[in-house]
Design a protein around this motif. Structure first.
Motif, mmCIF file in Angstrom:
data_model
loop_
_atom_site.group_PDB
_atom_site.id
_atom_site.type_symbol
_atom_site.label_atom_id
_atom_site.label_comp_id
_atom_site.label_asym_id
_atom_site.label_seq_id
_atom_site.Cartn_x
_atom_site.Cartn_y
_atom_site.Cartn_z
ATOM 1 N N ALA A 28 0.829 -1.209 0.000
ATOM 2 C CA ALA A 28 0.000 0.000 0.000
ATOM 3 C C ALA A 28 0.867 1.264 0.000
ATOM 4 N N GLU A 29 2.026 1.189 0.633
ATOM 5 C CA GLU A 29 2.917 2.346 0.685
ATOM 6 C C GLU A 29 3.389 2.780 -0.699
ATOM 7 N N ILE A 30 3.401 1.845 -1.647
ATOM 8 C CA ILE A 30 3.788 2.220 -3.022
ATOM 9 C C ILE A 30 2.595 2.112 -3.965
ATOM 10 N N GLY A 31 1.405 2.164 -3.394
ATOM 11 C CA GLY A 31 0.190 2.229 -4.193
ATOM 12 C C GLY A 31 -0.284 0.931 -4.802
ATOM 13 N N LEU A 32 0.072 -0.194 -4.191
ATOM 14 C CA LEU A 32 -0.325 -1.502 -4.727
ATOM 15 C C LEU A 32 -1.257 -2.222 -3.774
ATOM 16 N N GLY A 33 -2.172 -2.991 -4.349
ATOM 17 C CA GLY A 33 -3.004 -3.903 -3.573
ATOM 18 C C GLY A 33 -2.400 -5.288 -3.633
ATOM 19 N N ALA A 34 -3.192 -6.274 -3.272
ATOM 20 C CA ALA A 34 -2.713 -7.661 -3.224
ATOM 21 C C ALA A 34 -2.670 -8.336 -4.586
ATOM 22 N N HIS A 35 -3.186 -7.671 -5.611
ATOM 23 C CA HIS A 35 -3.339 -8.340 -6.903
ATOM 24 C C HIS A 35 -2.520 -7.691 -8.009
ATOM 25 N N SER A 36 -1.402 -7.081 -7.642
ATOM 26 C CA SER A 36 -0.507 -6.454 -8.614
ATOM 27 C C SER A 36 0.913 -6.932 -8.367
ATOM 28 N N PRO A 37 1.728 -6.989 -9.415
ATOM 29 C CA PRO A 37 3.138 -7.334 -9.199
ATOM 30 C C PRO A 37 3.812 -6.285 -8.307
ATOM 31 N N PHE A 38 4.650 -6.744 -7.399
ATOM 32 C CA PHE A 38 5.366 -5.859 -6.487
ATOM 33 C C PHE A 38 6.604 -5.322 -7.178
ATOM 34 N N ASN A 39 6.854 -4.024 -7.028
ATOM 35 C CA ASN A 39 8.035 -3.400 -7.617
ATOM 36 C C ASN A 39 9.035 -3.086 -6.506
ATOM 37 N N PRO A 40 10.029 -3.954 -6.291
ATOM 38 C CA PRO A 40 10.973 -3.722 -5.200
ATOM 39 C C PRO A 40 11.827 -2.473 -5.415
ATOM 40 N N TYR A 41 12.012 -2.074 -6.667
ATOM 41 C CA TYR A 41 12.820 -0.883 -6.937
ATOM 42 C C TYR A 41 12.079 0.379 -6.515
ATOM 43 N N ALA A 42 10.775 0.418 -6.756
ATOM 44 C CA ALA A 42 9.966 1.554 -6.296
ATOM 45 C C ALA A 42 9.939 1.587 -4.775
ATOM 46 N N PHE A 43 9.873 0.418 -4.166
ATOM 47 C CA PHE A 43 9.858 0.347 -2.713
ATOM 48 C C PHE A 43 11.191 0.843 -2.141
ATOM 49 N N ALA A 44 12.302 0.378 -2.710
ATOM 50 C CA ALA A 44 13.624 0.814 -2.248
ATOM 51 C C ALA A 44 13.756 2.331 -2.393
ATOM 52 N N ASP A 45 13.264 2.852 -3.503
ATOM 53 C CA ASP A 45 13.312 4.297 -3.727
ATOM 54 C C ASP A 45 12.485 5.034 -2.673
ATOM 55 N N GLU A 46 11.302 4.525 -2.373
ATOM 56 C CA GLU A 46 10.418 5.125 -1.365
ATOM 57 C C GLU A 46 11.101 5.196 0.003
ATOM 58 N N TYR A 47 11.896 4.173 0.314
ATOM 59 C CA TYR A 47 12.594 4.110 1.593
ATOM 60 C C TYR A 47 13.991 4.729 1.547
ATOM 61 N N GLY A 48 14.389 5.246 0.393
ATOM 62 C CA GLY A 48 15.708 5.861 0.276
ATOM 63 C C GLY A 48 16.853 4.866 0.335
ATOM 64 N N ILE A 49 16.608 3.660 -0.145
ATOM 65 C CA ILE A 49 17.641 2.623 -0.142
ATOM 66 C C ILE A 49 18.259 2.572 -1.540
ATOM 67 N N PRO A 50 19.517 2.964 -1.664
ATOM 68 C CA PRO A 50 20.154 2.903 -2.980
ATOM 69 C C PRO A 50 20.311 1.455 -3.456
ATOM 70 N N VAL A 51 20.123 1.253 -4.747
ATOM 71 C CA VAL A 51 20.341 -0.057 -5.365
ATOM 72 C C VAL A 51 21.501 0.117 -6.330
ATOM 73 N N ILE A 52 22.553 -0.661 -6.115
ATOM 74 C CA ILE A 52 23.770 -0.555 -6.911
ATOM 75 C C ILE A 52 23.922 -1.832 -7.718
ATOM 76 N N GLN A 53 23.993 -1.692 -9.029
ATOM 77 C CA GLN A 53 24.195 -2.853 -9.890
ATOM 78 C C GLN A 53 25.694 -3.169 -9.958
#
Length: 186
Positions: free
Chosen positions: A18-43
């Motif tokens: 819900a914090e990233i605008g999703l319900g139970a029936h949508s694919p989860f976007n971990p990158y949007a979630f990391a961005d929301e929490y300010g967690i850098p993702v380094i490839q």
């Protein structure tokens, strides 16, 4: 895993979605979630040096991902040579450690479901990441629709192995089948 954690994880995963605008029936976007929490993702491909080539392997034999402390925060290091579904699973696993406030030095994921923390922390991160990827509510909806594991994987944008794990371990298919048998005998 501590008593009651699976129930807690169901609720928590829906809140996180819900914090990233999703319900139970949508694919989860971990990158949007990391961005929301300010967690850098380094490839890994963006790093330099001889170790990079060792770790940047698509088969994941060296490293799938890592949770790395940076000051008072963390960053996620991911092996971007791996397939997107595997990367999303690794991301959710590492994010689960963060959300659950697990204490660690460095958490290295050598494959989809194994990292350096071990024990209850590992089990909790596995279960919460599964709920993030395919919530129990989503698994039940798919079970009622007679979705195959492949259809569940495609719907939630996860690997076939993760879809199979969630569809079986959520109990969705067993509960739906029991309800159908009960209705058929009435």
């Amino acid at each position: 895993m501590r008593r009651g954690f699976k129930t807690e994880a169901k609720r928590l995963a829906l809140e996180l979605r819900a914090e990233i605008g999703l319900g139970a029936h949508s694919p989860f976007n971990p990158y949007a979630f990391a961005d929301e929490y300010g967690i850098p993702v380094i490839q890994l491909s963006n790093l330099h040096g001889p170790a990079r080539d060792h770790f940047l392997q698509a088969d994941g034999s060296a490293l799938s991902g890592a949770l790395v402390p940076i000051g008072t925060g963390v960053a996620i290091l991911e092996n971007d040579a791996q397939p997107p579904t595997r990367r999303r699973t690794t991301m959710c696993h590492e994010l689960a450690h963060v959300v659950l406030e697990h204490e660690f030095g460095v958490s290295l994921s050598a494959d989809e479901r194994r990292c350096g923390l071990g024990g209850d922390q590992e089990d909790e991160a596995d279960w919460l990441s599964g709920e993030m990827l395919i919530p129990s509510d989503g698994a039940f909806r798919l079970a009622r629709a007679n979705a195959t594991d492949q259809q569940a994987a495609e719907f939630f944008d996860v690997s076939l192995a993760v879809a199979r794990w969630r569809m079986n371990h959520s109990g969705a298919r067993k509960v739906v089948e029991r309800a159908r048998r009960k209705r058929a005998t009435l």
